[in-house]
Each structure stands twice: as structure tokens, then as C-alpha cells.
Scaffold this active site. Structure first.
Site, PDB file in Angstrom:
ATOM      1  N   ASP A  13       0.868  -1.170   0.000  1.00  0.00           N
ATOM      2  CA  ASP A  13       0.000   0.000   0.000  1.00  0.00           C
ATOM      3  C   ASP A  13       0.910   1.227   0.000  1.00  0.00           C
ATOM      4  O   ASP A  13       2.125   1.115   0.153  1.00  0.00           O
ATOM      5  CB  ASP A  13      -0.878  -0.022   1.254  1.00  0.00           C
ATOM      6  CG  ASP A  13      -1.701   1.234   1.419  1.00  0.00           C
ATOM      7  OD1 ASP A  13      -2.392   1.612   0.462  1.00  0.00           O
ATOM      8  OD2 ASP A  13      -1.628   1.846   2.495  1.00  0.00           O
ATOM      9  N   ALA A  15      -0.013   5.201   1.375  1.00  0.00           N
ATOM     10  CA  ALA A  15      -0.123   6.010   2.592  1.00  0.00           C
ATOM     11  C   ALA A  15      -0.349   5.141   3.824  1.00  0.00           C
ATOM     12  O   ALA A  15      -1.230   4.288   3.845  1.00  0.00           O
ATOM     13  CB  ALA A  15      -1.262   7.018   2.456  1.00  0.00           C
ATOM     14  N   ALA A  46     -13.626   8.794  10.509  1.00  0.00           N
ATOM     15  CA  ALA A  46     -12.905   9.098   9.272  1.00  0.00           C
ATOM     16  C   ALA A  46     -11.963   7.974   8.889  1.00  0.00           C
ATOM     17  O   ALA A  46     -11.742   7.700   7.706  1.00  0.00           O
ATOM     18  CB  ALA A  46     -12.124  10.403   9.431  1.00  0.00           C
ATOM     19  N   MET A  50     -10.727   3.372   5.939  1.00  0.00           N
ATOM     20  CA  MET A  50      -9.513   3.768   5.228  1.00  0.00           C
ATOM     21  C   MET A  50      -8.986   2.641   4.342  1.00  0.00           C
ATOM     22  O   MET A  50      -8.989   1.476   4.734  1.00  0.00           O
ATOM     23  CB  MET A  50      -8.431   4.204   6.210  1.00  0.00           C
ATOM     24  CG  MET A  50      -7.372   5.118   5.606  1.00  0.00           C
ATOM     25  SD  MET A  50      -8.034   6.737   5.128  1.00  0.00           S
ATOM     26  CE  MET A  50      -8.059   7.599   6.696  1.00  0.00           C
ATOM     27  N   LYS A  54     -11.872   6.329  -2.549  1.00  0.00           N
ATOM     28  CA  LYS A  54     -12.328   7.439  -1.717  1.00  0.00           C
ATOM     29  C   LYS A  54     -13.831   7.711  -1.829  1.00  0.00           C
ATOM     30  O   LYS A  54     -14.467   8.125  -0.846  1.00  0.00           O
ATOM     31  CB  LYS A  54     -11.512   8.693  -2.025  1.00  0.00           C
ATOM     32  CG  LYS A  54     -10.013   8.519  -1.808  1.00  0.00           C
ATOM     33  CD  LYS A  54      -9.669   7.846  -0.478  1.00  0.00           C
ATOM     34  CE  LYS A  54      -8.188   7.600  -0.323  1.00  0.00           C
ATOM     35  NZ  LYS A  54      -7.880   6.712   0.820  1.00  0.00           N
ATOM     36  N   ARG A 161     -10.516  -1.736  -3.506  1.00  0.00           N
ATOM     37  CA  ARG A 161     -10.607  -2.627  -2.350  1.00  0.00           C
ATOM     38  C   ARG A 161     -12.029  -2.622  -1.786  1.00  0.00           C
ATOM     39  O   ARG A 161     -12.712  -1.611  -1.867  1.00  0.00           O
ATOM     40  CB  ARG A 161      -9.640  -2.149  -1.247  1.00  0.00           C
ATOM     41  CG  ARG A 161      -8.200  -2.138  -1.655  1.00  0.00           C
ATOM     42  CD  ARG A 161      -7.386  -1.375  -0.637  1.00  0.00           C
ATOM     43  NE  ARG A 161      -5.992  -1.295  -1.063  1.00  0.00           N
ATOM     44  CZ  ARG A 161      -5.167  -0.328  -0.682  1.00  0.00           C
ATOM     45  NH1 ARG A 161      -5.591   0.647   0.113  1.00  0.00           N
ATOM     46  NH2 ARG A 161      -3.922  -0.321  -1.090  1.00  0.00           N
ATOM     47  N   ASP A 187      -1.708  -1.214   5.835  1.00  0.00           N
ATOM     48  CA  ASP A 187      -1.924  -0.671   7.182  1.00  0.00           C
ATOM     49  C   ASP A 187      -3.396  -0.548   7.541  1.00  0.00           C
ATOM     50  O   ASP A 187      -3.719   0.041   8.573  1.00  0.00           O
ATOM     51  CB  ASP A 187      -1.264   0.709   7.290  1.00  0.00           C
ATOM     52  CG  ASP A 187      -1.981   1.749   6.436  1.00  0.00           C
ATOM     53  OD1 ASP A 187      -2.051   1.550   5.204  1.00  0.00           O
ATOM     54  OD2 ASP A 187      -2.469   2.747   7.001  1.00  0.00           O
TER      55      ASP A 187
END
Length: 270
Positions: A13, A15, A46, A50, A54, A161, A187
Site C-alpha cells: 500500500d 499512505a 474518518a 480507510m 475514496k 478494495r 496498514d
């Protein structure tokens, strides 16, 4: 199956895994976007989706019970697709304005990538970012020392994803087979789901992750006992997501690879 089998590729990944310690760029943008609508969200809300595309991430936030209830109280109706579209447009503007500020490599990430390359392992990548977002990130990451052998954005595949299509495209372009010779490193929970759906090994990283949600300074200044508690909470989340391996930091990845190769890539094979 022979003991000569080895890991041929690692798909990272971006970020929270290789760059942007704590994955703060999208988190800040999501919070500001919802704040502007008059339906503020928490940091936890938020971060929970993740790793998704988006647009899907915004939709997932709107489907959270607390957020949906506040949305209905504010606007008198449940959020619909047009609301997601509108929020996404604003989110993208906010994110693009600050994205280049969040491209520093996570400590020891570049050294780990070099170690893998020196061992003949290909470096792939997937992301929840779109291709336009990656146009900002890629040149900055390259300038700071990171360029994978193949990269694909979430809007360049049939679906992002947790679907496995970005990983499949990595395998095609890198010429890697079978899937058990590949590791997906990420992550977030969606990274793990993506890897499991693709049939590759999955490794979750705690330090620097969106799931842990701490800055490097916070990690370095936090009392050891409190940090251990936070890391164990993150570990449990990754365990529940089904990660094959969970490592404290990115530089522990070569140890996982050694263990997998020692076992002939068979232990725990799904």
C-alpha cells in the site's frame, strides 16, 4: 511443492505503509469535508473505512449509524448517491491542495524496499487513491527515493478494495505466479481483505498505520505502556481481519519472508 519456492513479489500500500506516517492526508480531508456540511465526524469515523476507493470511503462514512442519524437530523432525509458525489468533489479539492505535503517515507521503508529488491523480489503497489491523486504523490515519492516496479490506482481497476483486481493486475504486469509467492503489505483492514480476496499472503504493519492513527512524534513521546496498549488494540483489529502476519514496523517484513520461505510457503495456506 518444494522448499525452493520463494516469495517473488511484495505489493505495498502507499499512505500509512510506505509514505505518510499515520496516513493523515485523507483523514484531515474527510474531517474537513464533513465539517463543512454541518455533520462533523470523529477521527475514528474518518479512519474506519480507510484504504477503500475514496468515493466508497465517503459512502461508508455516511452509512455509519451515528453519522446517518445526524445527517437525517440536519437535512431531513437519508444520504443518497448524489450526496456522496457532492461530498467527494469537495473532498478531492481539499485533498489535492495538501497531498504533496504527505509524501515523506515512513522510517526504514526505503531500506526495507532496497533489501527486498537486492533479494530479487519485485515491488508492486495498490492504493485507495485515484490516478489523479497519484499524479501528485508519485513524483514526490520518487524524488524522496521510492518508486515501485508497478503501480495502479483504485480508479484504474474494475473495482477498488476490498476487491482483488488491483493485485491481479500487479501479478499480470509483473509476470508473477502463483499467488502464494506474493505478499500484500498494508496498514488497513481493507488492505488485508484485498489480499485475502486475491489469495496472496497478507502482512499488516502497526507503526505508521492508519489503524494505529498516531504521528511519529506521538509514538516517540508516548509512554511505553500506553503505546503497547494502543499497538495491541491495533493488532487485534488486524487479527480479526484475518491477516496472516502482523508486524510492529515495516523493517520486520524480511523476517516474515524468511519464515514463509523456510516453510515452503505452505504454513497456514488457505
Amino acid at each position: 511443492m518444494t522448499q525452493k519456492e520463494c516469495i517473488k513479489a511484495v505489493i505495498f500500500d502507499w499512505a500509512g505503509t510506505i509514505i505518510d506516517y499515520g496516513c493523515f492526508a485523507p483523514m484531515h480531508a474527510f474531517i474537513q469535508t464533513f465539517e463543512e456540511t454541518g455533520v462533523p465526524i470523529t477521527i475514528r469515523e474518518a479512519r474506519m473505512p480507510m484504504g477503500l476507493l475514496k468515493w466508497d470511503h465517503i459512502q461508508a462514512i455516511l452509512q455509519m449509524e451515528r453519522v446517518k442519524d445526524r445527517w437525517i437530523a440536519k437535512f431531513g432525509k437519508e444520504p443518497v448517491k448524489e450526496d456522496v458525489d457532492r461530498l467527494y468533489v469537495r473532498f478531492e479539492v481539499i485533498l489535492m491542495e495538501s497531498l504533496n505535503m504527505y509524501t515523506d517515507p515512513i522510517p526504514r521503508a526505503l531500506e526495507t524496499v532496497k533489501q527486498l529488491r537486492d533479494a530479487g523480489i519485485a515491488i508492486g503497489s495498490t492504493t485507495g487513491y485515484t490516478s489523479d491523486m497519484m499524479k501528485v504523490i508519485v513524483p514526490e515519492a520518487k524524488r524522496k527515493g521510492y518508486t515501485p516496479d508497478f503501480m495502479i490506482a483504485s480508479d484504474e481497476a474494475k473495482a477498488g478494495r476490498p476487491y482483488p483486481y488491483m493485485i491481479f493486475q500487479n501479478l499480470i504486469e509483473l509476470g508473477i505466479y502463483p499467488p502464494r509467492a506474493v505478499i500484500k503489505v498494508g496498514d488497513t483492514v481493507s488492505d488485508i481483505h484485498e489480499g485475502r480476496n486475491a489469495g496472496v499472503w497478507t502482512v499488516a504493519v502497526i507503526l505508521g498505520s492508519s489503524e494505529l492513527g498516531l504521528t511519529q512524534r506521538e509514538v516517540e513521546s508516548m509512554h511505553a505502556d500506553e503505546l503497547a496498549v494502543r499497538m495491541n488494540e491495533t493488532r487485534r483489529t488486524f487479527e480479526q481481519a484475518g491477516a496472516d502476519y502482523i508486524i510492529g514496523s515495516i523493517d520486520q517484513l524480511p523476517i516474515v519472508i524468511e519464515e514463509l520461505e523456510r516453510s515452503g510457503l505452505e504454513r497456514g495456506l488457505r
